[in-house]
Design a protein around this motif. Structure first.
Motif, PDB file in Angstrom:
ATOM      1  N   LEU B  51       0.828  -1.210   0.000  1.00 52.56           N
ATOM      2  CA  LEU B  51       0.000   0.000   0.000  1.00 52.56           C
ATOM      3  C   LEU B  51       0.863   1.260   0.000  1.00 52.56           C
ATOM      4  O   LEU B  51       0.548   2.247  -0.662  1.00 52.56           O
ATOM      5  CB  LEU B  51      -0.941  -0.002   1.209  1.00 52.56           C
ATOM      6  N   GLU B  52       1.971   1.224   0.777  1.00 49.77           N
ATOM      7  CA  GLU B  52       2.868   2.398   0.827  1.00 49.77           C
ATOM      8  C   GLU B  52       3.502   2.645  -0.551  1.00 49.77           C
ATOM      9  O   GLU B  52       3.669   3.790  -0.962  1.00 49.77           O
ATOM     10  CB  GLU B  52       3.977   2.191   1.872  1.00 49.77           C
ATOM     11  N   LEU B  53       3.831   1.550  -1.246  1.00 52.83           N
ATOM     12  CA  LEU B  53       4.419   1.674  -2.572  1.00 52.83           C
ATOM     13  C   LEU B  53       3.424   2.309  -3.544  1.00 52.83           C
ATOM     14  O   LEU B  53       3.766   3.232  -4.290  1.00 52.83           O
ATOM     15  CB  LEU B  53       4.850   0.286  -3.072  1.00 52.83           C
ATOM     16  N   LYS B  58       1.612   6.999  -6.583  1.00 52.88           N
ATOM     17  CA  LYS B  58       0.565   7.988  -6.882  1.00 52.88           C
ATOM     18  C   LYS B  58       1.116   9.402  -6.714  1.00 52.88           C
ATOM     19  O   LYS B  58       0.913  10.275  -7.550  1.00 52.88           O
ATOM     20  CB  LYS B  58      -0.626   7.793  -5.918  1.00 52.88           C
ATOM     21  N   LEU B  59       1.837   9.628  -5.615  1.00 50.16           N
ATOM     22  CA  LEU B  59       2.402  10.954  -5.337  1.00 50.16           C
ATOM     23  C   LEU B  59       3.410  11.352  -6.413  1.00 50.16           C
ATOM     24  O   LEU B  59       3.443  12.492  -6.864  1.00 50.16           O
ATOM     25  CB  LEU B  59       3.087  10.962  -3.965  1.00 50.16           C
ATOM     26  N   GLN B  60       4.229  10.362  -6.814  1.00 50.85           N
ATOM     27  CA  GLN B  60       5.243  10.608  -7.834  1.00 50.85           C
ATOM     28  C   GLN B  60       4.577  11.012  -9.164  1.00 50.85           C
ATOM     29  O   GLN B  60       5.005  11.967  -9.807  1.00 50.85           O
ATOM     30  CB  GLN B  60       6.031   9.319  -8.048  1.00 50.85           C
ATOM     31  N   GLN B  61       3.498  10.272  -9.534  1.00 51.89           N
ATOM     32  CA  GLN B  61       2.799  10.573 -10.790  1.00 51.89           C
ATOM     33  C   GLN B  61       2.173  11.961 -10.745  1.00 51.89           C
ATOM     34  O   GLN B  61       2.217  12.709 -11.713  1.00 51.89           O
ATOM     35  CB  GLN B  61       1.722   9.514 -11.054  1.00 51.89           C
ATOM     36  N   THR B  62       1.585  12.309  -9.593  1.00 54.71           N
ATOM     37  CA  THR B  62       0.972  13.635  -9.450  1.00 54.71           C
ATOM     38  C   THR B  62       2.018  14.730  -9.610  1.00 54.71           C
ATOM     39  O   THR B  62       1.806  15.704 -10.335  1.00 54.71           O
ATOM     40  CB  THR B  62       0.289  13.767  -8.064  1.00 54.71           C
ATOM     41  N   SER B  63       3.181  14.561  -8.972  1.00 56.47           N
ATOM     42  CA  SER B  63       4.190  15.613  -9.054  1.00 56.47           C
ATOM     43  C   SER B  63       4.784  15.695 -10.470  1.00 56.47           C
ATOM     44  O   SER B  63       5.148  16.772 -10.942  1.00 56.47           O
ATOM     45  CB  SER B  63       5.287  15.421  -7.997  1.00 56.47           C
TER      46      SER B  63
END
Lengths: 108, 70
Positions: B51-53, B58-63
């Motif tokens: 889940l952390e991965l 998700k955060l990486q894709q957003t940024s």
């Protein structure tokens, strides 16, 4: 805002997921009024209530086959960003409630 | 007042499980109980890692999307 995290354990501190195939249920009450109800997870025997404002609550754990069928614990949330951890312990072979362990931690 | 329960398969529940199972394991003295707690902790920690991965990706894709726009 705070959380309440509730776990069901047996006398050996193992997750007590169900009795006779029936899961435990927890209720959150305030001033006698039900706020939320949740069935305990079948693998980890836990349940959680999210984002609770400061105040006084009653946590109820129910199971029709244990003695007593309903156990309550009063909780006071006095500051934000804390999680109240409650462990309801049962004697598994006898299906009897033993005790509650309570602790307070910083919220994640 | 609308009160939410924390979904059992959510990242938040797995973070709580791993945290409190690890604390219980640290305090436990009985070897059989320690083994059971360690097994449950290993299981919860594996799910949490997945889940952390997902969360990190998700955060990486957003940024990345944000930097492409600007």
């Amino acid at each position: 805002m705070s959380d309440i995290f509730v776990m069901i354990r047996n006398q050996d501190n193992n997750a007590l997921t169900s009795i006779d195939g029936i899961a435990f249920v927890t209720l959150l009450r305030q001033d006698g009024q039900p706020l939320a109800e949740e069935t305990f997870d079948f693998i980890y025997a836990d349940a959680g209530f999210d984002d609770l404002p400061v105040g006084e609550y009653t946590v109820v754990v129910k199971h029709e086959l244990v003695e007593p069928q309903q156990t309550t614990y009063d909780v006071k949330i006095i500051s934000e960003d804390e999680v109240i951890l409650l462990t309801f312990v049962y004697l598994e072979p006898e299906w009897v409630f033993l005790r509650i362990r309570a602790a307070v931690e910083k919220r994640l | 007042m609308k009160i939410k329960v924390i979904p059992p398969c959510s990242i938040k529940m797995f973070r709580y499980r791993v945290n409190f199972l690890a604390k219980d394991l640290w305090k436990e003295k009985d070897p059989i109980c320690r083994a059971n707690l360690a097994l449950q902790l290993a299981d919860a920690a594996t799910s949490l890692a997945r889940l952390e991965l997902q969360e990190a990706q998700k955060l990486q894709q957003t940024s990345q999307r944000m930097s492409e726009k600007s």
